[in-house]
Motif scaffolding. Structure first.
Motif, PDB file in Angstrom:
ATOM      1  N   LYS A  20       1.060  -1.171  -0.295  1.00 29.53           N
ATOM      2  CA  LYS A  20       0.264  -0.119  -0.038  1.00 29.53           C
ATOM      3  C   LYS A  20       1.002   0.726   0.030  1.00 29.53           C
ATOM      4  CE  LYS A  20      -3.805   2.289   2.163  1.00 29.53           C
ATOM      5  NZ  LYS A  20      -4.697   1.838   3.805  1.00 29.53           N
ATOM      6  N   ALA A  27       3.219   1.232  -3.153  1.00 32.97           N
ATOM      7  CA  ALA A  27       1.811   1.291  -4.504  1.00 32.97           C
ATOM      8  C   ALA A  27       1.680   3.547  -4.605  1.00 32.97           C
ATOM      9  CB  ALA A  27       0.397   1.422  -4.303  1.00 32.97           C
ATOM     10  N   TYR A  53      -0.243  -2.659  -7.189  1.00 35.38           N
ATOM     11  CA  TYR A  53      -2.202  -3.151  -6.701  1.00 35.38           C
ATOM     12  C   TYR A  53      -2.336  -3.887  -7.256  1.00 35.38           C
ATOM     13  CZ  TYR A  53      -2.171   2.076  -7.623  1.00 35.38           C
ATOM     14  OH  TYR A  53      -2.841   3.371  -7.634  1.00 35.38           O
ATOM     15  N   ASP A 112      -5.869  -4.993  -6.209  1.00 36.48           N
ATOM     16  CA  ASP A 112      -6.594  -3.777  -6.486  1.00 36.48           C
ATOM     17  C   ASP A 112      -6.291  -4.002  -8.009  1.00 36.48           C
ATOM     18  OD1 ASP A 112      -8.180  -1.685  -7.911  1.00 36.48           O
ATOM     19  OD2 ASP A 112      -6.767  -1.179  -5.611  1.00 36.48           O
ATOM     20  N   ASN A 131      -7.293  -1.324 -10.544  1.00 26.73           N
ATOM     21  CA  ASN A 131      -6.174  -0.212 -10.842  1.00 26.73           C
ATOM     22  C   ASN A 131      -5.060  -0.898 -11.407  1.00 26.73           C
ATOM     23  OD1 ASN A 131      -6.849   2.187  -9.784  1.00 26.73           O
ATOM     24  ND2 ASN A 131      -7.508   1.766  -7.925  1.00 26.73           N
TER      25      ASN A 131
END
Length: 253
Positions: free
Chosen positions: A149, A152, A179, A184, A187
């Motif tokens: 996280k 990113a 991602y 995710d 993304n």
């Protein structure tokens, strides 16, 4: 202090010596005796004059020598003072030169730290400035450490700040991977599509398409997954990613 000249003193002595005996015996001496007495007196006066002159000369020489000694001592004292001042100035100059040298060295080191340096990225040479290098290394350290996280966010910030960087394609690619690791997938697809569109000559472009296919597979979108794999084989047929794409297409059939 001596105020009479030697000639005056000598004349006075002659006059005095000649006058006294002659006055005492003027009526007693005949001409021969008078002449002899005068010669004797003259001899005595000459001896006295020479002795007196010698004494005067000696005293004058001593006084002159003493003056010269005093002057020499004063000169030596002044020379010592000047030598001391020269030593102080030389020391101050040496210290100033050392400080200047240290300052230039420090400035040169700082300038070198700010100057871009050549690095090899996926087989290509690129000029990268120190701040750019630190930002990329920090973001990748987060990714390798499993903090996807934060990684990113750091990688996204990097590509915004350094869009023309030699690391931009790599940063964009690893952003897609971050991602993907976070699941995710949408993304992740968007991030990898930027690699394909903006950095198509990058060594990461084939892998980016392969990752797009993986994201579609995770989303159960087999149609787009196949489409991505076929695109990869078509655009980059000699890449190792293209061979992996062929293997996957065989399975998906």
């Amino acid at each position: 202090m001596i105020t009479l000249s030697k000639s005056r003193i000598a004349a006075a002595c002659v006059a005095l010596a000649a006058w006294m005996p002659l006055q005492s015996h003027a009526g007693l001496l005949d001409d021969d005796e008078a002449r002899k007495a005068i010669l004797d007196l003259r001899a005595k006066v000459e001896n006295l004059t020479r002795e007196l002159n010698a004494r005067i000369d000696t005293k004058a020489d001593r006084s002159s020598a003493l003056d010269m000694v005093n002057q020499q001592e004063q000169a030596l004292s002044e020379i010592a003072k000047l030598r001391g001042q020269v030593e102080v100035l030389s020391n101050e100059l040496a210290n100033a030169q050392k400080r200047q040298k240290d300052l230039y060295g420090d400035l040169d080191e700082r300038m070198r730290k700010l100057e871009p340096r050549q690095v090899t990225i996926d087989g290509r040479e690129a000029a990268v400035d120190p701040n750019e290098q630190r930002a990329y290394d920090a973001a990748m350290a987060l990714f390798k450490g499993g903090d996807y996280k934060t990684a990113a966010a750091a990688l996204g910030d990097f590509v915004r700040r350094y869009p023309a960087s030699g690391y931009a394609a790599n940063a964009q690619y690893w952003l897609g991977n971050a991602y993907y690791a976070l699941r995710d997938y949408k993304n992740a697809i968007s991030a990898q599509e930027v690699v394909v569109s903006q950095y198509r000559d990058s060594a990461k472009a084939p892998d980016a398409i392969l990752n797009i296919a993986s994201c579609y597979t995770e989303l159960k979108d087999i149609k787009n997954a196949k489409k991505a794999l076929k695109e990869l084989v078509l655009k980059y047929p000699d890449s190792s990613a293209a061979q992996a794409a062929k293997d996957r297409l065989a399975v998906l059939k």
